[in-house]
Enzyme design. Structure first.
Site, PDB file in Angstrom:
ATOM      1  CG  ASP A  41     -11.619  -8.680  53.558  1.00  0.00           C
ATOM      2  OD1 ASP A  41     -11.204  -7.571  53.475  1.00  0.00           O
ATOM      3  OD2 ASP A  41     -11.032  -9.768  54.327  1.00  0.00           O
ATOM      4  N   GLY A  42     -13.605  -6.095  52.820  1.00  0.00           N
ATOM      5  CA  GLY A  42     -14.007  -4.905  53.630  1.00  0.00           C
ATOM      6  C   GLY A  42     -13.211  -4.378  54.732  1.00  0.00           C
ATOM      7  CD  GLU A  43      -9.448  -8.127  57.238  1.00  0.00           C
ATOM      8  OE1 GLU A  43      -8.244  -7.851  57.004  1.00  0.00           O
ATOM      9  OE2 GLU A  43      -9.817  -9.345  57.801  1.00  0.00           O
ATOM     10  CG  ASP A 172     -35.304  13.486  77.761  1.00  0.00           C
ATOM     11  OD1 ASP A 172     -34.759  14.522  78.131  1.00  0.00           O
ATOM     12  OD2 ASP A 172     -34.685  12.407  77.200  1.00  0.00           O
ATOM     13  CE  LYS A 195     -37.747  10.861  75.992  1.00  0.00           C
ATOM     14  NZ  LYS A 195     -36.406  10.785  75.056  1.00  0.00           N
ATOM     15  CG  ASP A 221     -32.247  15.939  72.922  1.00  0.00           C
ATOM     16  OD1 ASP A 221     -31.399  15.686  73.841  1.00  0.00           O
ATOM     17  OD2 ASP A 221     -33.166  15.190  72.546  1.00  0.00           O
ATOM     18  CB  THR A 226     -35.897   7.156  65.595  1.00  0.00           C
ATOM     19  OG1 THR A 226     -36.320   7.635  66.715  1.00  0.00           O
ATOM     20  CG2 THR A 226     -35.121   5.777  65.908  1.00  0.00           C
ATOM     21  N   GLY A 228     -38.105  10.323  67.070  1.00  0.00           N
ATOM     22  CA  GLY A 228     -39.038  10.482  67.990  1.00  0.00           C
ATOM     23  C   GLY A 228     -39.379  11.402  69.100  1.00  0.00           C
TER      24      GLY A 228
HETATM   25  C1  R5P Z   1     -32.677  11.389  75.112  1.00  0.00           C
HETATM   26  O1  R5P Z   1     -32.323  11.147  76.088  1.00  0.00           O
HETATM   27  C2  R5P Z   1     -31.757  11.990  74.316  1.00  0.00           C
HETATM   28  O2  R5P Z   1     -31.411  13.069  74.640  1.00  0.00           O
HETATM   29  C3  R5P Z   1     -32.261  11.954  72.665  1.00  0.00           C
HETATM   30  O3  R5P Z   1     -33.621  12.711  73.171  1.00  0.00           O
HETATM   31  C4  R5P Z   1     -32.736  10.385  72.231  1.00  0.00           C
HETATM   32  O4  R5P Z   1     -31.755   9.694  72.626  1.00  0.00           O
HETATM   33  C5  R5P Z   1     -33.209  10.735  70.843  1.00  0.00           C
HETATM   34  O5  R5P Z   1     -33.472   9.600  70.128  1.00  0.00           O
HETATM   35  P1  R5P Z   1     -34.541   9.665  69.348  1.00  0.00           P
HETATM   36  O6  R5P Z   1     -34.456  10.590  68.291  1.00  0.00           O
HETATM   37  O7  R5P Z   1     -34.740   8.118  68.611  1.00  0.00           O
HETATM   38  O8  R5P Z   1     -35.763   9.584  70.088  1.00  0.00           O
END
Ligand code: R5P
Length: 318
Positions: A41-43, A172, A195, A221, A226, A228
């Site tokens: 079952d995955g446990e 950011d 950002k 970072d 994602t 983005g």
């Molecule tokens: C932002 O505060 C983080 O340092 C990352 O830049 C962010 O969480 C990355 O998320 P994503 O790749 O989805 O933009």
């Protein structure tokens, strides 16, 4: 607990099997035998295959999704406690759920705190983790926690690559401290990206503060999810006249179509660590291992030596 040096044992969960193996090699120790299976079952079922009574046990497991990774860590800690390990350290190269660290809107969970509670409650005596999304998450743990950094590895790498005319950038405003620290170590300038995020998992680059015209840039970072934030930052830097753009990021979460975004971006090369194993190949991504740094932190913990001195700027300890 007396401070006599205990016998060190290291094991790993399935989310960190390759990194765990490398850490064990750095420590010149075989991984201790941790059997892990799933029921139909995955446990999850976990068993230490040999005696760990009285040992200083380090369990390596990142807690990136799926939640099974966290669950596996909790079960391994519980099994170790019941098998009478003397001290249990959860070594969490990537601490998942770290971004849910506050009530930024009504009626939501502070899930990072919940994860910290679960790890402590399972029986961990200490935690070692790397590049937390926000350093203040350390305070969520009421047990000793050592926060270590991949910057020691990336700084060395960037020195070796020796990119001319280098400028550091964050993705950011929250990452400015990180970019500034790299710039300081590398004797380079840094720029700031402002950002604005409209909603979770979508990002929009607003402005590059500083000059990148004709310069080579390295964007730093703590994580790429994602893709983005990172790719938008790269695009904004290119639009402002940056020449070659590199990236250095600790945790390659890489969900959704992040791989595709990175492949199609202006990035020359993206360096990530092995805190999370890559699920697929990507011509732009190169993995650098943090096994040595983690192994050194483990060894120093075992021997009651300083860990902070490992990160003294400009001293190559690794
Ligand atoms: C932002 O505060 C983080 O340092 C990352 O830049 C962010 O969480 C990355 O998320 P994503 O790749 O989805 O933009």
């Amino acid at each position: 607990m007396s401070s006599a040096i205990l016998e060190l044992d290291v094991c790993c969960g399935r989310a960190s099997s390759e990194l765990g193996q490398k850490i064990a090699e750095e420590l010149h120790k075989p991984l201790c035998n941790l059997e892990i299976k799933n029921f139909s079952d995955g446990e999850i079922w976990v068993k230490f295959g040999s005696n760990i009574r009285g040992t200083d046990l380090f369990i390596v497991q990142s807690t990136n999704p799926p939640a099974e990774n966290l669950m596996e860590l909790l079960i391994a800690i519980d099994a170790a406690k019941r098998a009478s390990a003397r001290r249990i350290t959860a070594v969490i190269p990537y601490f998942g759920y770290a971004r849910q660290d506050r009530k930024d809107q009504p009626r939501v969970s502070i899930t990072a705190k919940l994860c910290a509670n679960l790890i402590t409650e399972a029986g961990a005596d200490r935690v070692i983790t790397m590049d937390l999304h926000a350093p203040q998450i350390q305070g969520f743990f009421d047990i000793p926690m050592d926060h270590i950094y991949s910057s020691i590895v990336f700084t060395k790498l960037l020195r070796e690559i020796n990119i001319e005319n280098l400028v550091l950038s964050s993705t950011d405003v929250g990452g400015v401290k990180m970019a500034r620290a790299y710039a300081h170590r590398l004797g380079a300038e840094f720029v700031i990206i402002n950002k604005k995020r409209e909603r979770a998992n979508s990002s929009e680059v607003m402005n590059v503060i500083g000059n990148v015209d004709g310069k080579n840039v390295c964007v730093v970072d703590d994580l790429i999810d994602t893709g983005g934030s990172f790719v938008n930052a790269v695009t904004a830097l290119k639009e402002k006249g940056a020449e070659k753009i590199y990236g250095a990021c600790t945790h390659a979460v890489l969900s959704g179509n992040a791989h595709e975004k990175i492949e199609n971006s202006f990035l020359e090369k993206l360096y990530v660590t092995d805190t999370i194993p890559l699920k697929q190949k990507n011509s732009k991504i190169e993995v650098v291992s943090v096994a040595k740094v983690i192994a050194e932190a483990i060894s120093r913990t075992n021997q009651y030596k300083s860990i902070s001195s490992l990160f003294d700027v400009d001293k190559d300890k690794i």
